[in-house]
Write an enzyme that holds these catalytic residues in place. Structure first.
Site, PDB file in Angstrom:
ATOM      1  N   TRP A 102      22.443 112.911  54.656  1.00 22.49           N
ATOM      2  CA  TRP A 102      22.578 112.227  53.360  1.00 22.49           C
ATOM      3  C   TRP A 102      22.345 110.734  53.503  1.00 22.49           C
ATOM      4  CZ3 TRP A 102      21.463 115.118  49.638  1.00 22.49           C
ATOM      5  CH2 TRP A 102      21.869 116.454  49.603  1.00 22.49           C
ATOM      6  N   ASP A 172      28.914 106.682  49.372  1.00 23.54           N
ATOM      7  CA  ASP A 172      28.594 107.994  48.805  1.00 23.54           C
ATOM      8  C   ASP A 172      29.739 108.928  49.184  1.00 23.54           C
ATOM      9  OD1 ASP A 172      27.747 110.526  48.216  1.00 23.54           O
ATOM     10  OD2 ASP A 172      25.867 110.422  49.351  1.00 23.54           O
ATOM     11  N   LYS A 196      31.312 119.124  44.567  1.00 25.50           N
ATOM     12  CA  LYS A 196      32.054 119.425  45.783  1.00 25.50           C
ATOM     13  C   LYS A 196      33.561 119.402  45.518  1.00 25.50           C
ATOM     14  CE  LYS A 196      27.920 118.626  47.729  1.00 25.50           C
ATOM     15  NZ  LYS A 196      26.955 117.563  47.924  1.00 25.50           N
TER      16      LYS A 196
HETATM   17  C1  PLP Z   1      25.745 116.986  47.968  1.00 25.58           C
HETATM   18  C2  PLP Z   1      25.581 115.582  48.407  1.00 25.58           C
HETATM   19  C3  PLP Z   1      24.582 114.751  47.871  1.00 25.58           C
HETATM   20  C4  PLP Z   1      23.584 115.239  46.848  1.00 25.58           C
HETATM   21  O1  PLP Z   1      24.190 115.464  45.655  1.00 25.58           O
HETATM   22  P1  PLP Z   1      23.358 115.915  44.356  1.00 25.58           P
HETATM   23  O2  PLP Z   1      24.417 115.876  43.319  1.00 25.58           O
HETATM   24  O3  PLP Z   1      22.814 117.281  44.649  1.00 25.58           O
HETATM   25  O4  PLP Z   1      22.286 114.922  44.142  1.00 25.58           O
HETATM   26  C5  PLP Z   1      24.528 113.449  48.304  1.00 25.58           C
HETATM   27  N1  PLP Z   1      25.391 112.964  49.221  1.00 25.58           N
HETATM   28  C6  PLP Z   1      26.355 113.739  49.764  1.00 25.58           C
HETATM   29  C7  PLP Z   1      27.289 113.144  50.766  1.00 25.58           C
HETATM   30  C8  PLP Z   1      26.482 115.065  49.373  1.00 25.58           C
HETATM   31  O5  PLP Z   1      27.436 115.833  49.903  1.00 25.58           O
END
Ligand code: PLP
Length: 360
Positions: A102, A172, A196
Site C-alpha cells: 500500500w 493511511d 476493513k
Molecule cells: C484496503 C487498503 C487500501 C485500498 O483501499 P480502497 O478503499 O480499496 O481504495 C489502501 N490502503 C490500505 C492500508 C488498505 O488496507
C-alpha cells in the site's frame, strides 16, 4: 445457515448486532416509512443519521475541534492522489515511508504530482518489518510525511507515532483505524477506506486539520478538494448514505463495547492467541518482525507449502473462510478486525493445532 468466521482482509466481517439492527430497520427506518437508502440526503432524518455518526466517531477517537471529519467516496486509493493535491500547498516535494504494497501504491500516485523522497524502505527484506525513525532521511522542505501504520497485505504494523515537527504527518489507517488508541492531534491527515474496520465498502473517512485546507494544486477537480467537502459537511454531492448509516451503527456498537481502549485490549489478546501459537510450533511461522506484528492482519506460512490447499479446504469445512494469503506473501493471512469475535480466533487456533497433529 449459521454465520461463518470470515477472516477476509476487506470487505471484512461486520458486527452481527449491527447487521441484525440494519435488517430490522431496512424497510422502514424507525417508523419513518422508508429505508435509509431511500431518504433524501438533505432531509432531516438522514442529516441526523450522518451528524450522529460524525459525533460518535469524534467521541471514539477524541478528535479535536480543529479537525474536519469527511465522509467521501473513491476508497483509500483516491486519497493517494487527494493527499498530494491538497497538501503540497505550493511545495513540490513530499516524504514517504515505504513499508509494503500500500505504501508503494501511495508513492506511485504521489509521483504524478510531486518529487517523492522515500525516507526509508523495508523492501530489502520483502517488507517484513518497518524501519525505525532513526534511519529515516526526512527532507526538511517536504510538504508532508506519509506512512502506512498498518500494511494490510504484509501484516506489518507500526505502533509508535513518527515525530515530524511542523511537517504534517499523513497516515493511511485503512486497516488499523479504531483498533487502538491514537493521538489525532499528532496528524495532519488520517484517511481510511471503510471496508476493513468501519463499515461497508464505498465510504472513505478523512480526518483533516483545518489549517491545511484551501491550498489545492491548480487544476484540482472540485470533488478532490477537501475544503469543498469540509465547507459542505460532506454533502457537496450525494454522500454514500447507506454506508455512512452502517458506519454509524458500528460506531454505536464500539461505544457500547466500551470504546477504543477496550477494543485495543481485546485486539491485543486476540492477536496474542495466534502469535503465541505461531511461536510455539515449527509447523507454522510468522514472516513478520516481532515488533511489527500486526494486530489486525496476521500472515503465516506452513512449513510445507504443498499442504496449503489441504489446510484451506479443512478450514472451510469448519466454517473458517478467506484465509488464503496475498500472492505477494504466500501462505495464509487471518484478518482479525474489531468485529471478529475472540471465539473465531480460538476456533482458528484449534483447527491449526489439529491440522498440525494430523499432517505435521
Ligand atoms: C484496503 C487498503 C487500501 C485500498 O483501499 P480502497 O478503499 O480499496 O481504495 C489502501 N490502503 C490500505 C492500508 C488498505 O488496507
Amino acid at each position: 445457515m449459521e454465520r461463518l468466521y470470515n477472516f477476509s482482509a476487506g470487505p471484512a466481517v461486520l458486527p452481527r448486532d449491527v447487521l441484525v439492527q440494519a435488517g430490522d430497520e431496512l424497510v422502514n427506518w424507525q417508523g419513518c416509512g422508508m429505508s435509509v437508502m431511500e431518504m433524501s440526503h438533505r432531509g432531516k432524518e438522514y442529516m441526523g443519521i450522518q451528524a450522529q455518526a460524525e459525533a460518535d466517531l469524534r467521541e471514539l477517537m477524541d478528535i479535536p475541534a480543529n479537525y474536519k471529519v469527511l465522509f467521501l467516496q473513491g476508497g483509500a486509493s483516491s486519497q493517494f492522489a487527494m493527499v498530494p493535491m491538497n497538501l503540497l500547498r505550493g511545495k513540490n516535494c513530499a516524504d514517504y515511508l515505504n513499508t509494503g504494497e500500500w505504501s508503494k501504491k501511495a508513492i506511485k500516485e504521489a509521483k504524478k504530482f510531486a518529487q517523492v523522497n522515500v525516507v526509508a524502505s523495508s523492501e530489502d527484506r520483502n517488507f517484513s518489518y518497518a524501519p525505525t525513525q532513526d534511519v529515516w532521511r526526512l527532507d526538511a522542505g517536504a510538504a508532508y510525511v506519509h506512512y502506512t501504520p498498518n500494511e494490510t497485505i504484509g501484516g506489518v504494523e507500526i505502533f509508535w507515532t513518527p515525530e515530524t515537527g511542523d511537517v504534517p504527518l499523513v497516515a493511511d489507517m485503512s486497516s488499523c483505524i479504531l483498533s487502538r488508541v491514537i493521538d489525532v492531534s499528532k496528524y495532519g491527515v488520517i484517511y481510511a477506506g471503510a471496508q476493513k474496520n468501519i463499515g461497508p465498502a464505498g465510504v472513505t473517512v478523512v480526518i483533516v486539520r483545518e489549517d491545511l485546507l484551501g491550498q489545492t494544486l491548480p487544476g484540482t477537480p472540485t470533488m478532490f478538494d477537501y475544503k469543498i467537502h469540509a465547507d459542505n459537511e460532506s454533502m457537496y454531492n450525494t454522500p454514500p448514505t447507506y454506508g455512512i448509516y452502517i458506519a454509524g451503527l458500528v460506531f454505536k456498537w464500539l461505544k457500547a463495547k466500551g470504546g477504543i481502549a477496550v477494543m485495543e485490549q481485546q485486539n491485543i489478546a486476540k492477536a496474542a492467541l495466534l502469535y503465541d501459537y505461531l511461536d510455539a510450533t515449527d509447523f507454522y511461522s510468522s514472516p513478520v518482525a516481532r515488533e511489527n506484528r500486526s494486530r489486525m492482519n496476521v500472515p503465516f506460512t506452513l512449513k510445507d507449502a504443498a499442504l496449503d490447499e489441504d489446510f484451506l479446504k479443512g478450514a472451510k469445512a469448519r466454517g473458517l473462510v478467506q484465509l488464503k494469503g496475498h500472492r505477494s506473501v504466500g501462505g495464509m493471512r487471518a484478518s482479525i478486525y474489531n468485529a471478529m469475535p475472540v471465539e473465531g480466533v480460538q476456533a482458528l487456533v484449534e483447527y491449526m493445532k489439529e491440522f498440525e497433529k494430523a499432517r505435521g
